[in-house]
Write an enzyme that holds these catalytic residues in place. Structure first.
Site, PDB file in Angstrom:
ATOM      1  CB  THR A  85      -4.003  47.473 -16.679  1.00  0.00           C
ATOM      2  OG1 THR A  85      -4.301  46.106 -16.986  1.00  0.00           O
ATOM      3  CG2 THR A  85      -2.522  47.633 -16.412  1.00  0.00           C
ATOM      4  NE  ARG A 132       1.939  33.895 -16.945  1.00  0.00           N
ATOM      5  CZ  ARG A 132       1.154  34.098 -15.893  1.00  0.00           C
ATOM      6  NH1 ARG A 132       0.570  35.283 -15.736  1.00  0.00           N
ATOM      7  NH2 ARG A 132       0.947  33.141 -15.003  1.00  0.00           N
ATOM      8  CD  GLU A 208       3.666  37.568 -15.733  1.00  0.00           C
ATOM      9  OE1 GLU A 208       2.583  37.625 -15.132  1.00  0.00           O
ATOM     10  OE2 GLU A 208       3.845  38.093 -16.850  1.00  0.00           O
ATOM     11  CG  HIS A 224      28.692  44.975 -30.315  1.00  0.00           C
ATOM     12  ND1 HIS A 224      29.733  45.432 -31.089  1.00  0.00           N
ATOM     13  CD2 HIS A 224      27.845  44.326 -31.166  1.00  0.00           C
ATOM     14  CE1 HIS A 224      29.527  45.098 -32.353  1.00  0.00           C
ATOM     15  NE2 HIS A 224      28.388  44.425 -32.430  1.00  0.00           N
ATOM     16  CE  LYS A 315      -2.010  43.805 -10.999  1.00  0.00           C
ATOM     17  NZ  LYS A 315      -2.899  42.925 -11.801  1.00  0.00           N
TER      18      LYS A 315
END
Length: 320
Positions: A85, A132, A208, A224, A315
């Protein structure tokens, strides 16, 4: 089928990962920084939810640049499942110039080579998964190192043993049922601040695995602002409200009232109750259920849950 196999092996992954990082410790540390991207950054969010409310400092950095506050009282975890990465490698190369209290967690790749070069603590985890889905492999070493270093007191083995019972739940059956209810809508996931990792993980899994937009927000903050947006609602949303019976009574009341307000404004609302007596059980239950829902919804949409083609194209273009 490879992705489904990863989901079926989740319990096995957790019981294997419980021993990762047990031989790593640091002295004179009290704060934590987790550096990573995508699924490899999730351990920081998991730790925040597991030990909520926090009595120590922990930050998660998803960037190219490192924060300026890192000092000798920090343990820094640089996590890249693939090991390649770009952002995490750049952060690591900056960090080795200012501290030697770095743990690299990876399945190999360039960051593994750099960790050996600079003599950083290196924890190698099994390869072959999407980051993940490797949340056990990537998170449990962080917890073990924190325990060994005196930042938290926690018996991970005992807590995982308690969680094993809830992980026998029929996630596939329930995931298929919920996926059918979410078809042709945009999921909006709402959780309490204590369960932030669950909401974030559901969102990521829909993005994903299913290849659809999905969004999440936290109680009580979204009461809120975001709740007002449904007065003028041109889209087809389904609100997924994930309830934790251990939330405080004020939050429980907010969940009930908010559910009614959304229904009054024409939204479909799906309520899910977390299972498990200890916090780890409930977090793992919520994460696993979200993975199965996103997988089953991917099947409905005829999407490959394993691949991330747009990420890979991005990428590739960055390398040009």
């Amino acid at each position: 089928m490879m992705f489904k196999k990863s989901l079926l092996n989740f319990k096995k992954q957790l019981n294997e990962a419980v021993n990762f990082g047990r031989n790593v410790s640091f002295s004179n540390v009290s704060k934590v920084l987790v550096c990573g991207m995508g699924g490899s950054a999730l351990p920081g969010d998991f730790v925040k939810s597991l030990f909520y409310p926090l009595n120590f400092e922990i930050s998660v950095c998803r960037d190219y640049e490192i924060p300026g506050f890192v000092g000798e009282d920090y343990i820094v975890f640089c996590i890249s499942y693939s090991g390649n990465t770009k952002e995490t490698i750049r952060m690591y190369e900056s960090l080795v110039k200012i501290t030697d209290k770095i743990v690299v967690i990876t399945s190999g790749g360039k960051i593994g080579e750099l960790a050996r070069k600079y003599n950083s603590e290196l924890i190698l985890v099994p390869a072959g998964l999407q980051p993940r889905i490797a949340i056990g492999y990537l998170t449990f070493p962080v917890i073990n190192v924190m325990v060994n270093s005196g930042i938290v007191k926690y018996n991970l083995s005992t807590e995982v043993n308690k969680a094993n019972l809830v992980l026998n739940y029929d996630f596939e059956k329930q995931g298929k049922k919920i996926a059918g209810m979410l078809k042709d809508t945009v999921p909006l996931i709402y959780v309490s601040g204590a369960d932030n990792i669950i909401g974030l993980k559901w969102k990521i899994s829909f993005n994903e695995n299913t290849k659809i937009p999905a969004f999440y927000n936290l109680f009580p903050e979204w009461n809120h602002n975001e709740i007002n947006s449904f007065e003028n609602n041109p889209c087809k949303f389904t609100a997924v409200m994930i309830n934790d019976k251990y939330d405080n009574e004020i939050l429980k009341k907010r969940f009930i009232i908010t559910k009614d307000l959304l229904k009054d404004r024409g939204l479909e609302v799906l309520s899910i109750d977390l299972q498990g007596r200890n916090k780890l059980s409930r977090l793992l239950f919520g994460i696993s259920l979200g993975d199965w829902v996103s997988y089953e919804l991917a099947l409905i949409y005829r999407q490959d849950a394993e691949s991330v083609p747009v990420v890979e194209e991005l990428k590739k273009r960055l390398e040009e």
